[in-house]
Write an enzyme that holds these catalytic residues in place. Structure first.
Site, PDB file in Angstrom:
ATOM      1  N   LYS A 151       0.839  -1.213   0.000  1.00 54.74           N
ATOM      2  CA  LYS A 151       0.000   0.000   0.000  1.00 54.74           C
ATOM      3  C   LYS A 151       0.873   1.263   0.000  1.00 54.74           C
ATOM      4  CE  LYS A 151      -2.348  -0.829   3.857  1.00 54.74           C
ATOM      5  NZ  LYS A 151      -1.745  -2.085   4.319  1.00 54.74           N
ATOM      6  N   ARG A 157      -9.791   1.324   8.644  1.00 53.72           N
ATOM      7  CA  ARG A 157      -9.442  -0.057   8.969  1.00 53.72           C
ATOM      8  C   ARG A 157     -10.557  -0.769   9.719  1.00 53.72           C
ATOM      9  NH1 ARG A 157      -3.444   0.804   8.927  1.00 53.72           N
ATOM     10  NH2 ARG A 157      -2.417  -1.156   9.331  1.00 53.72           N
ATOM     11  N   ARG A 198      11.569  -6.890   6.165  1.00 56.55           N
ATOM     12  CA  ARG A 198      11.361  -5.484   5.812  1.00 56.55           C
ATOM     13  C   ARG A 198      12.136  -4.520   6.706  1.00 56.55           C
ATOM     14  NH1 ARG A 198       5.346  -2.886   5.228  1.00 56.55           N
ATOM     15  NH2 ARG A 198       5.163  -3.063   7.484  1.00 56.55           N
ATOM     16  N   ARG A 216      10.696  -1.892  12.080  1.00 55.24           N
ATOM     17  CA  ARG A 216       9.577  -1.382  12.880  1.00 55.24           C
ATOM     18  C   ARG A 216       9.324  -2.295  14.068  1.00 55.24           C
ATOM     19  NH1 ARG A 216       4.661  -0.018   8.833  1.00 55.24           N
ATOM     20  NH2 ARG A 216       3.563  -1.025  10.545  1.00 55.24           N
ATOM     21  N   ARG A 246      -1.500  -8.917  13.898  1.00 51.36           N
ATOM     22  CA  ARG A 246      -1.921  -7.941  12.876  1.00 51.36           C
ATOM     23  C   ARG A 246      -2.768  -8.616  11.795  1.00 51.36           C
ATOM     24  NH1 ARG A 246       3.667  -5.498  11.256  1.00 51.36           N
ATOM     25  NH2 ARG A 246       2.561  -4.022   9.928  1.00 51.36           N
TER      26      ARG A 246
HETATM   27  P1  AMP Z   1       0.618   0.666   9.156  1.00 51.88           P
HETATM   28  O1  AMP Z   1       1.815   1.552   9.033  1.00 51.88           O
HETATM   29  O2  AMP Z   1      -0.482   1.053   8.215  1.00 51.88           O
HETATM   30  O3  AMP Z   1       0.980  -0.800   9.064  1.00 51.88           O
HETATM   31  O4  AMP Z   1       0.014   0.892  10.628  1.00 51.88           O
HETATM   32  C1  AMP Z   1       0.785   0.569  11.762  1.00 51.88           C
HETATM   33  C2  AMP Z   1      -0.101   0.483  12.982  1.00 51.88           C
HETATM   34  O5  AMP Z   1      -0.706   1.759  13.225  1.00 51.88           O
HETATM   35  C3  AMP Z   1      -1.266  -0.483  12.882  1.00 51.88           C
HETATM   36  O6  AMP Z   1      -0.887  -1.823  13.199  1.00 51.88           O
HETATM   37  C4  AMP Z   1      -2.217   0.099  13.924  1.00 51.88           C
HETATM   38  O7  AMP Z   1      -1.789  -0.205  15.240  1.00 51.88           O
HETATM   39  C5  AMP Z   1      -2.033   1.599  13.736  1.00 51.88           C
HETATM   40  N1  AMP Z   1      -2.983   2.131  12.735  1.00 51.88           N
HETATM   41  C6  AMP Z   1      -2.680   2.674  11.511  1.00 51.88           C
HETATM   42  N2  AMP Z   1      -3.792   3.081  10.886  1.00 51.88           N
HETATM   43  C7  AMP Z   1      -4.829   2.789  11.718  1.00 51.88           C
HETATM   44  C8  AMP Z   1      -6.247   2.947  11.631  1.00 51.88           C
HETATM   45  N3  AMP Z   1      -6.832   3.472  10.548  1.00 51.88           N
HETATM   46  N4  AMP Z   1      -6.997   2.529  12.683  1.00 51.88           N
HETATM   47  C9  AMP Z   1      -6.436   1.992  13.778  1.00 51.88           C
HETATM   48  N5  AMP Z   1      -5.105   1.790  13.920  1.00 51.88           N
HETATM   49  C10 AMP Z   1      -4.307   2.194  12.902  1.00 51.88           C
END
Ligand code: AMP
Length: 216
Positions: free
Chosen positions: A15, A88, A127, A160, A171
């Site tokens: 993404k 999400r 990653r 990360r 996740r």
């Molecule tokens: P990402 O970088 O998109 O993988 O997001 C990393 C983490 O941020 C996720 O595992 C969630 O803990 C939190 N997060 C990101 N976007 C959202 C969202 N829209 N709603 C809830 N938690 C989020």
């Protein structure tokens, strides 16, 4: 051309990478809620500290917090965006729809990037990420190690704190339970704007397909 786009997909479905490419090619701002939350956390804000409690465990932050960060972003930047990682949950999708109805600016494209779980595992465990510019790299493929400078901006690459074997299982479970229903939500509520792309292949082919959808 489309200007209000949501990219859905499991962790490491590409993404972020595709959103970056679409943002540069089409001039639509790329908004990653994960990156916004990590930046709050790095700045030590109270929102960032609260978010970190959830993200480090692989859990979603509460809807109220995710919606707040996106609403703040839209208030300063207006209703042109490519959301990566938002919404999400169905609650977040409903909230976004309500805000967009109020602005008379409905979503015009939702794309689901599909990748099998064994490929997601392989990608996540290999990653490395740049916390400054958001770029990600496959360590094995590109020969990078933690601490090497990001080829794009020079900041040190990190793993990360949620890109681990234990957190990944959580996740993926959260994705299946909370985020897949968002796909059904758009299928039922916004007929015609939802598209699926097989995102397990070449980045260039995926980008070509996304570009076609942006122009359609
Ligand atoms: P990402 O970088 O998109 O993988 O997001 C990393 C983490 O941020 C996720 O595992 C969630 O803990 C939190 N997060 C990101 N976007 C959202 C969202 N829209 N709603 C809830 N938690 C989020």
């Amino acid at each position: 051309m489309k200007s209000r786009i949501v990219l859905l997909g499991p962790p490491a479905s590409g993404k972020g990478t595709q959103a970056d490419r679409i943002a540069s090619a089409f001039g639509v701002p790329h908004v990653s809620t994960g990156a916004l939350l990590r930046s709050e956390c790095a700045r030590g804000t109270s929102l960032g500290r609260e978010a970190d409690e959830w993200t480090r465990k692989g859990l979603l932050v509460p809807d109220e917090l995710a919606v707040r960060i996106v609403t703040t972003w839209m208030q300063s930047n207006g209703p042109r965006f490519l959301f990566d990682g938002f919404p999400r949950t169905v609650g977040q999708a409903e909230n976004l729809d309500a805000s967009l109805v109020a602005m008379k600016a409905p979503l015009d494209l939702v794309v689901l990037l599909e990748v099998p779980e064994d490929e997601i595992r392989r990608r996540i465990l290999d990653r490395l990420s740049c916390m400054k510019c958001g770029a990600t790299y496959a360590a094995a493929l590109h020969g990078h190690a933690v601490g090497d400078p990001c080829p794009r901006c020079g900041s040190p690459l990190v793993r990360r704190n949620d890109d681990t074997e234990e957190t990944l299982a959580q996740r993926l479970d959260v994705y299946r339970r909370m985020t897949l229903p968002v796909v059904a939500y758009y299928r039922e509520n916004s007929p015609g704007i939802l598209h699926r792309i097989d995102a397990s292949g070449e980045s260039d082919a995926i980008f070509a397909e996304l570009s076609r959808l942006m122009n359609s």
